[in-house]
Design an enzyme around this catalytic site. Structure first.
Site, short mmCIF file in Angstrom:
data_model
loop_
_atom_site.label_atom_id
_atom_site.label_comp_id
_atom_site.label_asym_id
_atom_site.label_seq_id
_atom_site.Cartn_x
_atom_site.Cartn_y
_atom_site.Cartn_z
N HIS A 47 13.33 -12.09 44.71
CA HIS A 47 12.16 -11.40 43.57
C HIS A 47 13.75 -11.88 43.03
CE1 HIS A 47 12.52 -8.64 47.29
NE2 HIS A 47 10.99 -8.52 46.72
N ASP A 49 18.27 -13.05 46.79
CA ASP A 49 17.23 -12.67 46.84
C ASP A 49 15.63 -13.04 46.23
OD1 ASP A 49 15.62 -9.97 47.05
OD2 ASP A 49 16.18 -9.26 45.45
#
Lengths: 141, 464
Positions: free
Chosen positions: A15, A13
């Site tokens: 984030h 990911d």
């Protein structure tokens, strides 16, 4: 005493905000945190831990697919000679919690080999306290 | 005293000499002769000097200064060791390549006896040992040191691993009579490359030890110290051209492609940071001056393996030349490595092989992008390696540019292609050829007269 090295990063990911906050807090608490970035694979974490002699791996994932991405990570630690590595995971771990209690989510990740599992509202202080406990370090300031 | 300099390159096939007048900043002449490392290295030098005199009327013996580099006698052959293949082992490999070495083997993790025997069989000129970040893993490098110390390895050993066990590793090797050099860690922190100190130690060992071991000391009386391996001289020449000096502006970020008989080397002097904002960088940081070597892409010794790549290429598939004839010629090239093409047919085959070598070598050197689709519908790109799309200068060097007629066409193979948008090659560079093979000379001259060196180098580059 040498500072304990902890590997942190974002699995698959992008984030990375949580990891950045945690890195800052771990450093303040006397650890040697190494933020290895985002879009990582399980192997990236494991290889970084081997090279740095890290004592724990902290995985972040906020896009909801962590359970799939994490499969086999503990087994890979065993294969790499680090079967007892402390593995934590936190973030926004599942896409929807409609039919799942936090207890179910936590259990699912523990089943796949994580020592501790954190929901998105966890404070850094809690993680630091747990790390000191699991690494048998004195609880600090 | 005059300000004339004789620059010598003891190459694997040819010994090259270049005469330069630093006062007038002129190249007075250049010549070459077959290298004679096995007999007496000076025979080749004397013959090259004769040729210089015949072709240009210049007496190389009258030059007041002499500078030399070498890639003869197999070049500087190294074996590099690290812990994790993508981390310290890769860092050690990059340190060696950046020092101009030929990396014969890279090993990682705990070695076993078979691997140590393999190192013994290779008999490298230098063994580089890394492993563990500073304060990181100690166990593996200590294990490897204990296993290697009693082995039949006479090469100097450089320890560039975890600083916490530096002295211990040094003691292990010293107790077995090994020649050990200790320097800073090639990767002191995870993801941080620190290759310069190791490169410097490699160069010191090269000057002190290797040159003597390879019989070059006979040339010492004439050329003085052989200052560095030739690939390092080329990399320094490229660096000088890109960055300039205090008073001379450089050409900016650039790429140099050296298409040789045995290998194709690519040098990039560039930050290589992402040129687009939505790109996330992954992997080890890249050296600003980076060199990669492709051992399977050479126009002579490796013509056969290169031709196999050519056959996959649509450009070659569409060639009208008879394939049987080409293959016969390619086979001939592998046996006669000093062939210089003369006929149209030979030039065409050389050009096609050079295009393929440049295409593949630059693709391996440049970074690449891959795309990720996130559940929210966003697309993000991940970059591994250097983004060279904004590099504005590509320079070709090596025989094919010196003798060949198709410099521009060959160099075009190094550029970004729409069909392969994820390979981050230069998008719209200008092309130059190092017509008289002087980049190495520029690198050597930069050690004594950098300002003159850059002006001379720039002047002799020919835009194509």
């Amino acid at each position: 005493m040498d500072r304990v090295t902890i590997i942190l990063g974002v699995l698959q990911d992008i984030h990375n905000f949580g990891i950045r906050v945690l890195t800052y807090s771990l450093k303040k608490a006397g650890f040697n945190p190494i933020d290895i970035g985002a879009l990582l694979t399980q192997e990236d974490f494991i290889k970084a831990a081997i090279e740095t002699n890290a004592k724990a791996i902290l995985v972040s994932s906020s896009y909801g697919h962590a359970l799939i991405d994490c499969q086999g990570m503990r087994e890979k630690c065993y294969e790499s000679g680090m079967g007892n590595m402390i593995l934590y995971i936190g973030g926004n771990l599942v896409v929807t919690k409609q039919n799942q209690s936090w207890g179910d989510v936590e259990e699912a990740f523990k089943q796949s080999g994580f020592n501790r599992v954190y929901p998105s509202d966890t404070t850094p202080a809690k993680v630091i306290e747990d790390l000191r406990h699991d690494l048998v370090l004195p609880q600090g300031q | 005293m005059n300000r004339k300099v004789l620059v010598v390159d003891f190459g694997s096939t040819y010994t090259k000499v270049v005469a330069i007048d630093l006062a007038s900043e002129e190249v007075l002449g250049w010549a070459q002769a077959p290298s004679t490392v096995d007999l007496d290295i000076m025979i080749g030098v004397k013959e090259a000097l004769e040729n210089l005199k015949i072709d240009f009327g210049v007496d190389g013996r009258l030059m007041s200064k002499r500078l030399a580099c070498s890639s003869a006698a197999g070049g500087l052959r190294m074996v590099a060791l690290g812990l994790v293949p993508e981390l310290t082992a890769e860092a050690a490999k990059r340190a060696a390549l950046g020092a101009g070495a030929k990396v014969i083997k890279v090993l990682s993790y705990k070695l076993d006896r078979g691997e140590v025997e393999a190192i013994e069989a290779i008999n490298p000129d230098i063994l580089l040992i890394a492993g563990g970040t500073d304060g990181g893993n100690e166990e593996v490098i200590l294990h490897n040191a204990r296993l290697i110390a009693p082995a039949e390895i006479t090469a100097p050993i450089i320890m560039a691993g975890n600083k916490s066990v530096k002295s211990e590793v040094e003691d292990i090797f010293r107790s077995q009579g090994k020649d050990i050099y200790v320097t800073e860690n090639v990767m002191p922190e995870l993801g941080k490359l620190n290759v310069e100190p190791t490169r410097e130690v490699i160069r010191e060992i090269f000057i002190e030890r290797i040159v003597f071991a390879k019989g070059f000391h006979r040339a010492k009386e004439f050329v003085g110290d052989i200052l560095m391996p030739t690939p390092l001289a080329v990399l320094r020449g490229a660096n000088l051209l890109a960055n300039g000096t205090q008073n001379e502006k450089g050409m900016g970020e650039l790429m140099v492609i050296d298409v040789g008989g045995a290998t194709t080397d690519v040098h990039s002097v560039s930050e290589g940071k992402p040129s687009r904002s939505e790109v996330i960088l992954k992997g080890l940081p890249e050296p600003y001056a980076k060199r990669t070597v492709e051992g399977d892409l050479g126009l002579r010794m490796n013509a056969a393996s290169l031709w196999e790549f050519c056959k996959q290429d649509s450009r070659v598939k569409n060639m009208t030349l008879p394939i049987g004839e080409i293959e016969k010629y390619v086979h001939h090239l592998t046996k006669h490595t000093s062939v210089i093409p003369t006929s149209d047919f030979e030039c065409e085959v050389d050009k096609e092989m050079a295009c393929t070598a440049v295409e593949i070598a630059t693709q391996r050197h440049a970074g690449s992008l891959s795309s990720f689709y996130l559940p929210a519908g966003e697309t993000v790109f991940m970059q591994v390696g250097k983004d060279l799309t904004e590099v504005k200068t590509v320079i070709g060097t090596g025989g094919v540019f010196k003798y060949g007629r198709n410099g521009r066409e060959i160099l075009l193979a190094s550029t970004f292609k729409k069909e392969n948008p994820f390979s981050l090659k230069p998008k719209s560079p200008r092309f130059f050829v190092d017509k008289h093979y002087l980049l190495f000379a520029g690198g050597l001259l930069s050690t004594v007269a950098p300002e003159a060196a850059i002006r001379i180098l720039r002047d002799q580059l020919k835009e194509v």
